[in-house]
Design an enzyme around this catalytic site. Sequence first.
Site, PDB file in Angstrom:
ATOM      1  N   HIS A  53       0.861  -1.183   0.000  1.00  0.00           N
ATOM      2  CA  HIS A  53       0.000   0.000   0.000  1.00  0.00           C
ATOM      3  C   HIS A  53       0.898   1.233   0.000  1.00  0.00           C
ATOM      4  CE1 HIS A  53      -3.797  -2.017   1.908  1.00  0.00           C
ATOM      5  NE2 HIS A  53      -3.256  -2.755   0.946  1.00  0.00           N
ATOM      6  N   GLU A  55       0.998   3.867   1.836  1.00  0.00           N
ATOM      7  CA  GLU A  55       1.512   4.259   3.152  1.00  0.00           C
ATOM      8  C   GLU A  55       2.690   3.383   3.572  1.00  0.00           C
ATOM      9  OE1 GLU A  55      -3.096   4.311   3.701  1.00  0.00           O
ATOM     10  OE2 GLU A  55      -1.648   3.405   2.331  1.00  0.00           O
ATOM     11  N   CYS A  83      -6.087   1.859   5.900  1.00  0.00           N
ATOM     12  CA  CYS A  83      -6.713   0.601   6.311  1.00  0.00           C
ATOM     13  C   CYS A  83      -6.127   0.187   7.669  1.00  0.00           C
ATOM     14  CB  CYS A  83      -6.466  -0.473   5.252  1.00  0.00           C
ATOM     15  SG  CYS A  83      -4.768  -1.086   5.224  1.00  0.00           S
ATOM     16  N   CYS A  86      -2.284  -0.449   7.535  1.00  0.00           N
ATOM     17  CA  CYS A  86      -1.496   0.773   7.413  1.00  0.00           C
ATOM     18  C   CYS A  86      -1.574   1.611   8.687  1.00  0.00           C
ATOM     19  CB  CYS A  86      -1.962   1.573   6.201  1.00  0.00           C
ATOM     20  SG  CYS A  86      -1.575   0.761   4.634  1.00  0.00           S
TER      21      CYS A  86
END
Length: 150
Positions: A53, A55, A83, A86
């Site tokens: 992801h 992040e 999410c 993260c």
Amino acid sequence: MVFTSYMDLALQEARAAQARGEVPVGAVLVSPDGQVVAQAGNRTRELCDPTAHAEILALRAGGLILGSERLTGFDLYVTLEPCPMCASAISQARIARVYYGADDPKSGGVAHGPRVFDHPQSHHTPEVYDGIGALEAENLLRAFFAGKRR
């Protein structure tokens, strides 16, 4: 102190992710003195890595650049509510402030879902600011998923 938003850079990363066929999410890591240390967009499909992801990639790059797993005092700008995975990584990295654009009622982990930073086992709770660049981030996501449904 004058507030400077780095959401435009995060949105650029989201657009680049979309151009690669990824879900359009971007993130930018900013040092306490306002320097952009790392920026990334989603690469889960490209890297065949469910943890890639935006992040996570920005935190990893920042940690490597600084030679530390702790990013104390740093800010993270992300186009979509992080999410749970993260959000937990953000907490572990000791990020000072998280600025995000679009809410994610389905998969979010900050204001929705498990609300990771509010959990008693969260080691660190950053300041959270939402809605920055939300309309553009939402539009990118809507267009991406509308294209997938055709």
